[in-house]
Each structure stands twice: as structure tokens, then as C-alpha cells.
Write a protein that holds these residues in place. Structure first.
Motif, mmCIF file in Angstrom:
data_model
loop_
_atom_site.group_PDB
_atom_site.id
_atom_site.type_symbol
_atom_site.label_atom_id
_atom_site.label_comp_id
_atom_site.label_asym_id
_atom_site.label_seq_id
_atom_site.Cartn_x
_atom_site.Cartn_y
_atom_site.Cartn_z
ATOM 1 N N ASP A 69 -3.723 4.445 -8.661
ATOM 2 C CA ASP A 69 -3.218 5.026 -7.768
ATOM 3 C C ASP A 69 -2.463 4.302 -6.410
ATOM 4 O O ASP A 69 -2.784 4.391 -5.396
ATOM 5 N N GLY A 70 -2.299 3.272 -7.011
ATOM 6 C CA GLY A 70 -1.961 1.936 -6.031
ATOM 7 C C GLY A 70 -0.806 2.284 -5.361
ATOM 8 O O GLY A 70 -0.485 1.446 -4.158
ATOM 9 N N HIS A 71 0.037 3.190 -5.419
ATOM 10 C CA HIS A 71 1.104 3.436 -4.384
ATOM 11 C C HIS A 71 0.460 4.221 -3.242
ATOM 12 O O HIS A 71 1.161 4.159 -2.179
ATOM 13 N N ASN A 72 -0.888 4.611 -3.151
ATOM 14 C CA ASN A 72 -1.255 5.234 -2.072
ATOM 15 C C ASN A 72 -2.350 4.089 -1.428
ATOM 16 O O ASN A 72 -2.562 4.384 -0.073
ATOM 17 N N SER A 73 -2.901 3.472 -2.344
ATOM 18 C CA SER A 73 -4.265 2.755 -1.684
ATOM 19 C C SER A 73 -4.542 1.789 -2.574
ATOM 20 O O SER A 73 -3.994 1.550 -3.578
ATOM 21 N N GLY A 74 -5.503 0.706 -1.748
ATOM 22 C CA GLY A 74 -5.865 -0.380 -2.577
ATOM 23 C C GLY A 74 -6.494 -1.575 -1.773
ATOM 24 O O GLY A 74 -6.761 -1.205 -0.577
ATOM 25 N N ILE A 75 -6.727 -2.653 -2.427
ATOM 26 C CA ILE A 75 -7.655 -3.660 -1.541
ATOM 27 C C ILE A 75 -6.715 -4.495 -0.630
ATOM 28 O O ILE A 75 -7.161 -4.949 0.339
ATOM 29 N N GLY A 76 -5.371 -4.143 -0.799
ATOM 30 C CA GLY A 76 -4.413 -4.543 0.418
ATOM 31 C C GLY A 76 -4.203 -3.507 1.505
ATOM 32 O O GLY A 76 -3.315 -3.839 2.334
ATOM 33 N N GLY A 77 -5.062 -2.589 1.689
ATOM 34 C CA GLY A 77 -5.153 -1.616 2.840
ATOM 35 C C GLY A 77 -6.567 -1.590 3.478
ATOM 36 O O GLY A 77 -7.356 -2.421 3.398
ATOM 37 N N GLY A 78 -6.798 -0.379 3.955
ATOM 38 C CA GLY A 78 -7.779 -0.026 4.525
ATOM 39 C C GLY A 78 -8.531 1.208 4.395
ATOM 40 O O GLY A 78 -8.144 2.062 3.492
#
Length: 560
Positions: A69-78
Motif C-alpha cells: 500500500d506504498g502509495h499511502n504509507s511506508g518507511i519514507g514517511g511518518g
């Protein structure tokens, strides 16, 4: 004229509420999870099966969502987490991104004119990611498994690939033009001919798998100051960005004191600033407690809740920001202030809200210094509400070459200039102005609800500022109407954020109700559907955990 009914379950026009109280919904005795993707829910189950608890399961799901679901979240975010541990302790973990050290309030003024795209797309859009540090802190305090234990299965999934679902494909198609601007992003998310991947096709993320494995083998210093940070700094220097290795090295997740509130005999534990969600979920519910909304007909209930939303979002625009930089009044969540605001609501007509209110003791009594939500709970008494994000779809659209990591565009959550709307049409004031190391304001609203000292509900949502209103509507349906979470999530939604002055409302609401709302003075903005809310409710009569995922989006609610 507002109408009182002897009893109006839900919004008064749904048959669901009459047939689906908690005891009518499936529950589980040991463990429950609700996420927006079946593979993430499966990862939570796998972590629990390996001896983990609800905290381990939540982190496993979060890391997996960063893959599928990388369009919403991931380790490049918070992210934000609110945790109730089995020993009864409460933890609120702030993994919100921070502005780079070289950031400044006028960084988006180019030649004296505001470049409102630069905060959304490209090298100036990302803030320092915080999700990994937050996961690490959560596991250290309350987990049983290591972060490495949870990273490796997610790495295997990234390398193997997964079929793209309808939501992913739709967002990819809508974002493809911007992704094409960045070769590493285009190479990952687009086919060799430049077209986006389609629903059902398999997305393989070899570089992201290598990153997850490097983190598992070498620890988070590989990311925060090591090779990843160094590669990011090199790319930023070549492309006009500000993020540096030192920015990553200096990042810290913060444990904050949760907001405590109440609603009709239930206790709420919410995320404090820089989340605005906890403040305003509590504030709006405080206002609603002054009215017998359970007995209002549909249009009257929507009207009163909407007026409460307007008052709260006006306060959000003025008062809310990072409490380490600006004073955020505790008075916003007091019953005294709620009664003052409730008195402004005309039960029959809309009321203009020209500006923010003045909460009591605002001078000194202050809080101490595109998105996805997931919930987990277990029989031991561990409850987790976790919101994570990279902001809008595909964040900044920048994948750091060789890493597979998509960076956020959280700088757009600051007031890029006071009074200028962001991507979600939210305006902000000086409290949310850009400053080095500052955390941008968020609407994420991870919330736990207690009855007689015991947790009974974990809830949160995705969808920009509608996160706040989705969360409070779910809580109201459960507490005011006695509904099970799955039934509550099927109820029509509505949202008002003060500016713009419009009532966003789902189109399944009957025409006669919409007409009544217009007669009251509401400017309607119909929507087919919006948001994505997840919840778990404890059915105390059966001693079962009932998970629920939003029927508007793919997902999976399950347990054992």
C-alpha cells in the motif's frame, strides 16, 4: 425546526443500525486486526503466531503496508501510535516527520511568488521520515519480537511481488504523469513504455527488499545517518533539495503524554499535538455531549454535528502546531470551552464562524513540548491504534535511486504561507509555519476508548482532514447508537472543515435529507464516498474482539 425522536439509531435512515448491534457481528477471543490490505492483516497474524502480541502485529502490518500500500504509507514517511499495554500503561508515540535544518518559512517563495507545487512534488517536498524510529520505540517498550524479525517477511514479499489492487491501480494512473519526472520512480511504478501498472499485474520491488534486509541486518543507523541517508543527501544536492545526512542522524521519535477526554461516560485516549486529530475528536465530541443527538432525526443530527465540526476546524487553523515550537492550549479540550461553543449553535440554521474561538487559559495552559490506519488487539490487553502516512498519493513522487524508498511530501502539511490552502484545502496560521526541525500539523487520529477503565474500542482513519470526522462519527455511532463497528462503518459520512465553507456528504444520503440540510443553509458538496476507517470493538457480553474494516476500500478484518 429541529426534531426530537423517541429513539433514532444511527442517522435515522439506515436499516443497518436496527439489525447489527455488536452481538450480531463476528468476534474473536485471542487476537484481532483490521487493515486496508489482506496481506498486511496476514502479516499481523503471522507475527502473532510467532509469539508476538498486538504491538508486534501492528508493526508487522505497518511494514507490510509499506510494500503493498506504498502509495499511502511506508518507511519514507511518518506515523503516530497510541498503545494500551497489557500492564495497563498508555503510550503515545510521535513518529511525525521533521522539517530539514535548512528549511525556512519562505522556502516556497520563488522570485517573490509562491510555488505551491514545490511543497507537494519533488526535492523540496519531503521532510525527515520518522516511521522506523517510532516502530523501534513501540517494540522496545511493549513488543516481544525484534524489528528485524518483522522486516524480513516484508522484504520477501517485496521481492516476490504482489498483485496490484483496484485502489493502487487507480492512484497510480492518476499520478503517473508526475512519477515520470523522476527516473527512479518511473522505473519502479511504470512499465518500460511509460504506462502505469494495471490492476491484477504484479509489482516487484527488488530495491525495497534490499533496503528492508539491510535494515534487518545492520539496524536503523543504516537508514538514519548511514548509507540511505547519504544516498538521499547526494540526490538532494543534485536536485535542489534540502534533506541531509545530519537531518536523518538527528531524528528522534518522541513519547508524548496522551490526551485524556470523555464522552457520555466513556474515556478517550487520543494522540496529542502535532496531531490535531486527538484535540479535535475530543473537542467535537465535547460539543456533541451538550445535545441529545441520539434522538435527533437525520437532518438535525447531521446539522448539529456539522456545526460542531466547523467550530473545531476554525480553532485548528489558528491554534494547532508542533507543541515543541508553539503553545497549543489545553483549553481546547475542556468541557467549559465545549459548552461555550455549543451555545453558538443554532439548531435550525447554519451559523457563520468568522474566526477561531478563545479557549480558557490559552496564554499559559498548553500541551507539553494520504495515510493509512490499522488496529490490533489481543486477549492479554494490548491495544494499538496506528496511523501512518506519506501524505498525498505517492508522496513527493521521489524514489531515492537504488533504495526503493518513496519519500513523503509532508512539507505541504505546514502552512507554506499563512492563509494559503494546502493539498487538502486546509489553511494554517503562524502556529503551523515552517521552521527547521519542526513537525507539521497532522489530522491523524489514532484513538482508544475505555469503559470502566478497560479498553473497548480502537479506531482511526485515512483521508486527510476527514480522518478527524470519520473517527468521531464511528465513536458516536458506537456509543450513542449501540452499533457494532461493521454496521457503524456502513453509515453515510459527512465532513466540514470550516474552510472552504461546504458540507462534504456521501451521496447515499436520501434526497429529502439533503434538501432539509440545504434549507438550514448548508452548501452541499456530494461525494460518492470518502475515507477509510478501521476499528476493533470489545464485545464485553461475549468477551470477544470484533474487527472491522471500511467497506469503501479493499481490506481485511480478521482474528483468531
Amino acid at each position: 425546526m429541529i426534531v426530537l425522536l423517541p429513539f433514532a439509531c444511527g442517522l435515522g435512515y439506515s436499516s443497518i443500525a436496527q439489525t447489527a448491534p455488536p452481538e450480531a457481528e463476528a468476534g474473536f477471543s485471542k487476537f484481532a486486526v483490521a487493515t486496508v490490505h489482506p496481506l498486511a492483516s496476514d502479516a499481523a497474524h503471522a507475527a502473532y503466531a510467532r509469539g508476538g502480541n498486538a504491538v508486534d502485529a501492528a508493526v508487522a502490518a505497518a511494514l507490510t503496508l509499506g510494500v503493498v500500500d506504498g502509495h499511502n504509507s511506508g518507511i519514507g514517511g511518518g506515523c503516530f501510535l497510541v498503545i494500551r499495554a497489557a500492564d495497563g500503561s498508555l503510550t503515545a508515540i510521535d513518529g511525525r516527520e521533521t522539517a530539514p535544518a535548512k528549511a525556512h518559512r519562505d522556502m516556497y517563495l520563488i522570485g517573490g511568488k509562491l510555488d505551491d507545487e514545490a511543497s507537494k512534488t519533488g526535492a523540496l517536498a519531503p521532510a525527515v521520515p520518522g516511521a522506523l524510529r517510532a516502530y523501534e520505540l513501540a517494540l522496545k517498550k511493549h513488543g516481544r519480537l525484534s524489528l528485524a524479525d518483522l522486516l524480513r517477511p516484508a522484504a520477501d514479499l517485496a521481492e516476490k511481488g504482489f498483485p496490484i489492487d483496484e485502489v493502487y491501480a487507480r492512484k497510480l494512473k492518476a499520478t503517473a504523469e508526475k512519477l515520470r519526472r523522476f527516473p527512479s520512480s518511473a522505473a519502479l511504478f511504470l512499465k518500460p513504455d511509460g504506462s502505469p501498472w494495471q490492476e491484477g499485474e504484479t509489482l516487484v520491488q527488488t530495491d525495497l527488499a534490499k533496503t528492508y534486509r539491510a535494515l534487518a541486518d545492520q539496524g536503523l543507523d543504516w537508514f538514519y545517518g548511514g548509507p540511505f541517508a547519504q544516498q538521499t543527501e547526494a540526490w538532494m544536492k543534485e536536485n535542489g533539495g534540502l534533506l541531509s545526512t545530519a537531518d536523518f542522524s538527528g531524528y528522534r521519535a518522541i513519547e508524548r503524554e496522551p490526551i485524556r477526554a470523555s464522552y457520555r461516560g466513556y474515556d478517550l485516549v487520543c494522540m496529542p499535538p502535532p496531531s490535531s486529530g486527538g484535540v479535535h475528536v475530543a473537542q467535537i465530541l465535547n460539543i456533541l455531549e451538550q445535545f441529545p443527538v441520539r434522538h435527533f432525526k437525520a437532518s438535525s443530527r447531521i446539522h448539529v454535528v456539522t456545526e460542531a465540526m466547523k467550530l473545531a476546524f476554525a480553532d485548528r487553523a489558528h491554534w494547532l502546531g508542533d507543541p515543541d515550537f508553539v503553545p497549543v492550549p489545553r483549553g481546547l479540550v475542556t468541557q467549559e470551552y465545549a459548552r461555550e461553543l455549543a451555545a453558538k449553535i443554532d439548531l435550525d440554521h447554519t451559523t457563520a464562524v468568522p474566526a477561531h474561538g478563545m479557549p480558557p487559559h490559552w496564554e499559559g495552559d498548553v500541551f507539553g513540548k494520504h495515510t493509512t490506519h490499522l488496529c490490533t488487539a489481543d486477549a492479554e490487553g494490548n491495544w494499538v491504534a496506528l496511523n501512518q502516512t506519506i501524505n498525498t498519493a505517492f508522496g513527493s513522487k521521489v524514489v531515492i535511486p537504488g533504495t526503493g524508498v518513496l519519500l513523503n511530501n509532508e512539507m505541504d502539511d505546514f502552512a507554506v504561507q499563512p492563509g494559503v490552502p494546502n493539498a487538502f484545502k486546509l489553511v494554517g496560521a503562524e502556529a503551523n509555519a515552517i521552521a527547521p526541525g519542526k513537525r507539521p500539523l497532522s489530522s491523524m487520529s489514532p484513538t482508544l476508548v475505555f469503559k470502566d477503565g478497560q479498553p473497548i474500542l480502537t479506531v482511526g482513519a485515512a483521508g486527510g482532514p476527514t480522518i478527524i470526522t470519520q473517527t468521531l462519527l464511528l465513536i458516536s455511532h458506537v456509543i450513542d447508537d449501540g452499533m457494532g463497528p461493521n454496521a457503524a462503518l456502513k453509515e453515510p459520512r459527512f465532513h466540514h472543515q470550516w474552510n472552504p465553507d461546504e458540507l462534504k456528504i456521501e451521496s447515499q444520503v436520501p434526497a429529502e435529507v439533503l434538501q432539509q440540510l440545504e434549507q438550514m443553509g448548508h452548501q452541499l458538496a456530494p461525494s460518492p464516498s470518502f475515507g477509510a476507517c478501521q476499528a476493533i470493538l470489545k464485545d464485553t457480553q461475549r468477551n470477544l474482539l470484533i474487527p472491522a474494516h471500511d467497506p469503501r476500500v479493499p481490506g481485511k478484518a480478521s482474528g483468531q
